[in-house]
Design a protein around this motif. Structure first.
Motif, mmCIF file in Angstrom:
data_model
loop_
_atom_site.group_PDB
_atom_site.id
_atom_site.type_symbol
_atom_site.label_atom_id
_atom_site.label_comp_id
_atom_site.label_asym_id
_atom_site.label_seq_id
_atom_site.Cartn_x
_atom_site.Cartn_y
_atom_site.Cartn_z
ATOM 1 N N MET A 215 0.822 -1.205 0.000
ATOM 2 C CA MET A 215 0.000 0.000 0.000
ATOM 3 C C MET A 215 0.859 1.259 0.000
ATOM 4 O O MET A 215 0.570 2.225 -0.705
ATOM 5 C CB MET A 215 -0.946 0.013 1.200
ATOM 6 N N THR A 216 1.928 1.236 0.791
ATOM 7 C CA THR A 216 2.827 2.386 0.827
ATOM 8 C C THR A 216 3.437 2.639 -0.549
ATOM 9 O O THR A 216 3.475 3.776 -1.029
ATOM 10 C CB THR A 216 3.938 2.157 1.861
ATOM 11 N N ALA A 217 3.926 1.574 -1.178
ATOM 12 C CA ALA A 217 4.537 1.715 -2.498
ATOM 13 C C ALA A 217 3.527 2.251 -3.508
ATOM 14 O O ALA A 217 3.843 3.145 -4.316
ATOM 15 C CB ALA A 217 5.097 0.371 -2.962
ATOM 16 N N ALA A 218 2.301 1.739 -3.445
ATOM 17 C CA ALA A 218 1.271 2.200 -4.384
ATOM 18 C C ALA A 218 0.930 3.669 -4.148
ATOM 19 O O ALA A 218 0.758 4.437 -5.096
ATOM 20 C CB ALA A 218 0.022 1.331 -4.237
ATOM 21 N N THR A 219 0.835 4.067 -2.873
ATOM 22 C CA THR A 219 0.521 5.457 -2.553
ATOM 23 C C THR A 219 1.586 6.400 -3.090
ATOM 24 O O THR A 219 1.292 7.494 -3.592
ATOM 25 C CB THR A 219 0.387 5.640 -1.026
ATOM 26 N N LEU A 220 2.850 5.966 -3.014
ATOM 27 C CA LEU A 220 3.960 6.809 -3.465
ATOM 28 C C LEU A 220 4.253 6.653 -4.957
ATOM 29 O O LEU A 220 5.133 7.329 -5.483
ATOM 30 C CB LEU A 220 5.221 6.467 -2.665
#
Length: 282
Positions: A215-220
């Protein structure tokens, strides 16, 4: 722009920016830092969900501690260190004298590691007079030396609010940390897995891991990390879900967590059975 008494105004502003500029917006280390707002996470999350329903891509991140870190100046929005009403408001809404800990006070290092309440007792002044005097001294020190005159940690969040924000499907986990100072720099992710997953059941283990990685990677907008799959960079943490837990505290913020077995960064083993390998693959 604000995390306490004007939180809703700040959220409305960022939502409007996202709508008018047609860009994703992200609420960094979301919290309700005004004690009068504790328990109103449903109002905040309804606002964020409504914005997403209108097509605004709103996300957030959260760290798993009730305490925030900043400097004394943030307690005085107008930087008026003679305003007794603001000092009193701080103790009522932001943090009590017992809950404001001085990490660093270069103008008088003897105050390092003491709370406002402890300093007040030591100097035989009221908590209000102590806060005003310390804030003015810190500001004077900054002006004279160019060096930040204070560093504080204050308890300003509710455990229930943290759990509610952590459960929100569009929030990921952050540390907002650094080396030393606040325990979140060393303990955030093991604390989520040990305290909030295993002990409290706020998230399932897969949910927590996803909020820390994919999720973090997708958000960034990072497309080649955050998931284990062919073609991605191999960033992998192997841990024991039954034992992983943080040990960092306010008194010992660099205590290393337990339960982490091995860590690979970009395919290279950098941590093995409790010890760094001295391979720097980042």
């Amino acid at each position: 722009r604000d995390e306490d008494d004007r939180t809703l105004d700040a959220l409305e502003e960022i939502i409007n920016i996202g709508k008018e500029a047609d860009v994703p917006v992200h609420v960094a280390h979301i919290k309700l830092a005004d004690r009068a707002m504790w328990g109103t996470t449903d109002v905040v999350l309804e606002m964020l969900d409504a914005a997403r329903d209108r097509g605004v891509t709103v996300t957030a991140d959260i760290y798993p501690y009730q305490r925030w870190a900043a400097n004394l100046a943030v307690l005085f929005p107008e930087r008026d260190y003679t305003d007794r009403e603001v000092a009193a408001y701080t103790f009522e809404h932001s943090a009590t004298p017992d809950d404001i800990l001085i990490l660093k006070f270069p103008a008088n290092p003897e105050f390092n590691g003491l709370t406002i309440a402890e300093i007040a007792k030591r100097t035989e002044r009221s908590a209000t007079d102590t806060l005003l005097a310390l804030s003015q001294t810190a500001d004077d020190y900054l002006r004279e030396t160019g060096i930040e005159g204070s560093s504080i940690i204050a308890k300003g969040m509710s455990e229930d609010d943290i759990a509610a924000f952590m459960r929100w499907p569009h929030s990921n986990i952050c540390s907002d940390g650094w080396h030393g100072g606040h325990p979140r720099g060393y303990g955030s992710f093991p604390r989520v897995l040990g305290h909030y997953v295993r002990e409290l059941g706020v998230l399932t283990l897969p949910e927590a891991i996803h909020k820390m990685t994919g999720m973090t990677a997708a958000t960034l907008g990072i497309n080649d990390r955050g998931q284990i799959k062919v073609g991605n960079y191999a960033d992998i943490v192997v841990f024991d879900p039954d034992t992983i837990i943080d040990h960092a505290t306010m008194a010992n913020p660099t205590a290393v967590s337990t339960g982490i077995k091995r860590v690979w960064v970009n395919g290279a083993l950098v941590f093995d059975e409790g010890e760094p390998t001295r391979v720097y693959a980042g």
